[in-house]
Scaffold this active site. Structure first.
Site, PDB file in Angstrom:
ATOM      1  N   ARG B   9       0.833  -1.218   0.000  1.00 35.86           N
ATOM      2  CA  ARG B   9       0.000   0.000   0.000  1.00 35.86           C
ATOM      3  C   ARG B   9       0.857   1.253   0.000  1.00 35.86           C
ATOM      4  O   ARG B   9       0.485   2.276  -0.576  1.00 35.86           O
ATOM      5  CB  ARG B   9      -0.976  -0.017   1.180  1.00 35.86           C
ATOM      6  CG  ARG B   9      -0.380  -0.274   2.529  1.00 35.86           C
ATOM      7  CD  ARG B   9      -1.479  -0.574   3.558  1.00 35.86           C
ATOM      8  NE  ARG B   9      -0.956  -1.166   4.751  1.00 35.86           N
ATOM      9  CZ  ARG B   9      -0.923  -0.560   5.952  1.00 35.86           C
ATOM     10  NH1 ARG B   9      -1.423   0.649   6.098  1.00 35.86           N
ATOM     11  NH2 ARG B   9      -0.423  -1.162   6.995  1.00 35.86           N
ATOM     12  N   SER B  36      -4.457   4.795   6.143  1.00 36.91           N
ATOM     13  CA  SER B  36      -4.190   3.354   6.089  1.00 36.91           C
ATOM     14  C   SER B  36      -3.988   2.849   4.662  1.00 36.91           C
ATOM     15  O   SER B  36      -3.116   2.028   4.406  1.00 36.91           O
ATOM     16  CB  SER B  36      -5.345   2.576   6.726  1.00 36.91           C
ATOM     17  OG  SER B  36      -5.465   2.905   8.086  1.00 36.91           O
ATOM     18  N   GLU B  57     -19.106   4.859   1.553  1.00 35.66           N
ATOM     19  CA  GLU B  57     -18.557   4.170   0.385  1.00 35.66           C
ATOM     20  C   GLU B  57     -19.455   4.279  -0.831  1.00 35.66           C
ATOM     21  O   GLU B  57     -18.989   4.350  -1.974  1.00 35.66           O
ATOM     22  CB  GLU B  57     -18.295   2.695   0.715  1.00 35.66           C
ATOM     23  CG  GLU B  57     -17.197   2.463   1.764  1.00 35.66           C
ATOM     24  CD  GLU B  57     -17.677   2.697   3.193  1.00 35.66           C
ATOM     25  OE1 GLU B  57     -18.900   2.835   3.401  1.00 35.66           O
ATOM     26  OE2 GLU B  57     -16.830   2.746   4.097  1.00 35.66           O
ATOM     27  N   PHE B  82     -14.868  -3.109   2.984  1.00 31.71           N
ATOM     28  CA  PHE B  82     -15.906  -2.082   2.951  1.00 31.71           C
ATOM     29  C   PHE B  82     -16.340  -1.723   1.530  1.00 31.71           C
ATOM     30  O   PHE B  82     -17.432  -1.203   1.324  1.00 31.71           O
ATOM     31  CB  PHE B  82     -15.438  -0.831   3.693  1.00 31.71           C
ATOM     32  CG  PHE B  82     -15.033  -1.107   5.111  1.00 31.71           C
ATOM     33  CD1 PHE B  82     -15.825  -1.920   5.918  1.00 31.71           C
ATOM     34  CD2 PHE B  82     -13.866  -0.583   5.638  1.00 31.71           C
ATOM     35  CE1 PHE B  82     -15.447  -2.203   7.228  1.00 31.71           C
ATOM     36  CE2 PHE B  82     -13.485  -0.863   6.948  1.00 31.71           C
ATOM     37  CZ  PHE B  82     -14.273  -1.673   7.738  1.00 31.71           C
TER      38      PHE B  82
END
Lengths: 279, 320
Positions: B9, B36, B57, B82
């Site tokens: 990431r 994150s 979302e 999510f």
């Protein structure tokens, strides 16, 4: 806005176009033996004013980057939408008769493959979010086009709408204008029975938006509301347009059974056309 | 582990900045997880082109569609678990419109670790790969992550799902590796059986292959990062040359890499296929690397499974 002078001849011109939209709607759903007349008839006046007066669009250049955008979030009102687009010159009127047929471009719910359609819709609650994205893009590109989104009142039951309302406020999208087709009826019955919303203007206001309430069949009020919305300085605008489901056809008015069903018989079909002055 | 590990990431966030520098059309959305997912690195550099949509979302995905419809190249990120709640927004507003939106999710699979089952998505590959117009890539390491992000930006205009993770993963590719669409990479050749994997399981498979070698079993190890479209030729070649395939993934055995490999093998060259992955179960809290042992997905488990696949009697006569 009080000084806005709209000649009576212009008003009656839009009323006449809206009448044609309603006649086409009835013909299309009857020929297809399916489709959604109720929400097309309630939205006809608003759609007409948008496409024949308020929006900067050109059927010859449907991809003009500076054009205004319109998203029909209540994508089931496709017969009304397609009728307005064809009357405005986006595609030939003959195509309407093949609505919902295999190999026709005119999908059951609004489809991007049709000239003039900006985004495919049909699953409720998503069009406002798409409009938020388009309005953000306009800001990034420093373009002054407006993004109009029409939503249904049953659609307010979708959480996506309220998520996108928050985004509209956060990003100060004064170029974003929502028109709520407040016809009070959804598939299973009256919106107040299926899922009552206590105070829509209050809810919208508490999300930080401008709110304007109008009679959605009064063409003068529609024009004035849209003009006011376009001049908003830093807030998005939400127009609550009170309408009648099935407007113009007596047995469809306020009747949830015609949310998603065509005239049930030849007799009903002819009665609808007769009432609309279509035969 | 001997090989050095690097965060996928982190590689994603930094690559986004490089893209942002050379392409003003790149926009990035996140849903309150930018520190994150590391999209925050882009947000810091390009605040005007970064939209934090809050814990919303559905709003993020539909706005991504609107931005793409207006000519933007859109990257949208959150935790993989999510994004799944927006399956239908992705279906209707992104895939049906066939838009240039890249969903790059992080924290997929059981390597989320301590956060537990609620956050360990192991169904996402199947959910996303089932969508028309959607392509699915699971980068094996940070090098491949950077290359994949560049590739989807430079050469594609359709929806992609790119699955990243919380944990750092061992770097398996050379620094100059470039992702080639649809092509798998054979990290180790072998003729007794083929281990086809994606994500961190590929590095486990390579360790397992070493042990298998000492037991006289010569295993091929293939990195199948492109789940959809998949490198059919490599799968068929593995089936025809070894007759025995073991798939390994940090995902459910249903609708993931293993299922798709089995489909191809079933259609084109019947051979033994054994799938390793999460067996119709949720994850649980624990250290990431402990969880692999708990769910029988560790290196010793791969060795055992490979041995049993190798010993199993072939049920199909070779066609050639």
């Amino acid at each position: 806005m009080e000084q806005l002078i709209i000649p009576e001849t212009e008003i009656s011109r839009y009323a006449e176009i809206a009448r044609q939209v309603r006649i086409n709607t009835i013909k299309m759903v009857y020929a297809a033996s399916s489709g959604h007349p109720g929400g097309s008839l309630s939205a006809a006046d608003i759609l007409t004013v948008l496409y024949f007066r308020e929006m900067n669009i050109n059927p010859v250049e449907p991809d003009d980057p500076d054009r205004d955008r319109f998203i029909l979030s209540k994508g089931h009102a496709s017969p009304g939408m397609y009728s307005v687009l064809s009357l405005r010159g986006f595609f030939p009127l003959e195509l309407l008769k093949d609505f919902r047929r295999l190999n026709s471009k005119l999908e059951g719910h609004v489809h991007k493959g049709v000239p003039g359609i900006e985004s495919s819709t049909g699953s409720l609650g998503q069009g406002l979010g798409v409009g938020v994205g388009m309005a953000l893009a306009a800001k990034l590109d420093k373009k002054d086009y407006h993004v109009f989104v029409m939503i249904g009142d049953g659609e307010l039951e979708e959480g996506n709408i309220w998520e996108s309302m928050m985004a509209g406020y956060k990003f100060k999208l004064n170029n974003l204008i929502v028109v709520l087709d407040r016809n009070g009826v959804q598939l299973d019955g009256k919106t107040q029975d299926v899922m009552p919303l206590h105070d829509i203007p209050g809810m919208v206001k508490s999300f930080g938006w401008n709110v304007i309430e109008i009679d959605g069949h009064d063409i003068r009020q529609i024009i004035i509301a849209l003009e006011r919305a376009k001049s908003s300085k830093d807030l998005p605008t939400f127009i609550v347009a009170h309408t009648v489901k099935g407007k113009g056809v007596s047995y469809m008015e306020g009747n949830y059974k015609y949310h998603g069903s065509p005239p049930a018989s030849e007799k009903e079909y002819h009665q609808a056309l007769k009432e609309l002055g279509g035969e | 582990m001997e090989t050095k590990s690097e965060s996928l990431r982190e590689a994603y966030g930094n690559e986004l900045v490089s893209l942002g520098k050379r392409d003003p059309n790149v926009v990035v959305l996140d849903a309150d997880l930018s520190s994150s997912t590391r999209t925050g690195i882009f947000g810091k550099e390009f605040p005007d082109r970064f939209f934090n949509m809050g814990i919303s979302e559905q709003s993020m995905v539909t706005a991504a569609a609107g931005l793409a419809l207006s000519g933007k190249k859109v990257f949208a990120s959150t935790f993989a678990v999510f994004l799944m709640r927006t399956y239908e927004q992705i279906r209707q507003s992104v895939c049906y419109n066939n838009l240039d939106v890249k969903f790059v999710t992080t924290h997929a699979g059981i390597t989320v670790g301590e956060d537990g089952a609620t956050h360990q998505i192991i169904e996402d590959i199947g959910v996303m790969a089932g969508l028309p117009h959607m392509s699915v890539i699971v980068p094996v390491d940070a090098v491949e992550t950077r290359s994949v992000i560049r590739y989807v930006h430079d050469f594609t205009v359709t929806p992609y799902y790119i699955r990243l993770t919380r944990e750092k993963f061992p770097v398996l590719n050379d620094a100059d590796y470039e992702y080639v669409p649809r092509k798998s990479v054979t990290f180790k050749d072998g003729s007794d059986l083929a281990i086809i994997g994606c994500g961190v399981m590929v590095s486990f498979a390579l360790q397992a292959a070493k042990e298998l070698k000492s037991k006289g079993i010569d295993a091929r190890v293939i990195n199948m990062s492109s789940i959809k479209p998949m490198d059919r030729e490599a799968v068929v070649k593995a089936a025809s040359e070894t007759g025995r395939i073991l798939t390994v993934e940090e995902h459910s055995i249903y609708n993931g890499l293993g299922s798709r490999v089995a489909e191809i093998v079933g259609e084109e060259y019947p051979a033994l296929v054994h799938r390793m992955g999460m067996r119709d179960t949720f994850g649980k809290s624990g250290k990431s690397w402990e969880l692999f042992d708990y769910f029988h997905l560790g290196v010793p488990d791969i060795v055992r499974s490979a041995e049993s696949v190798f010993r199993e009697e072939k049920r199909f006569e070779s066609i050639s």
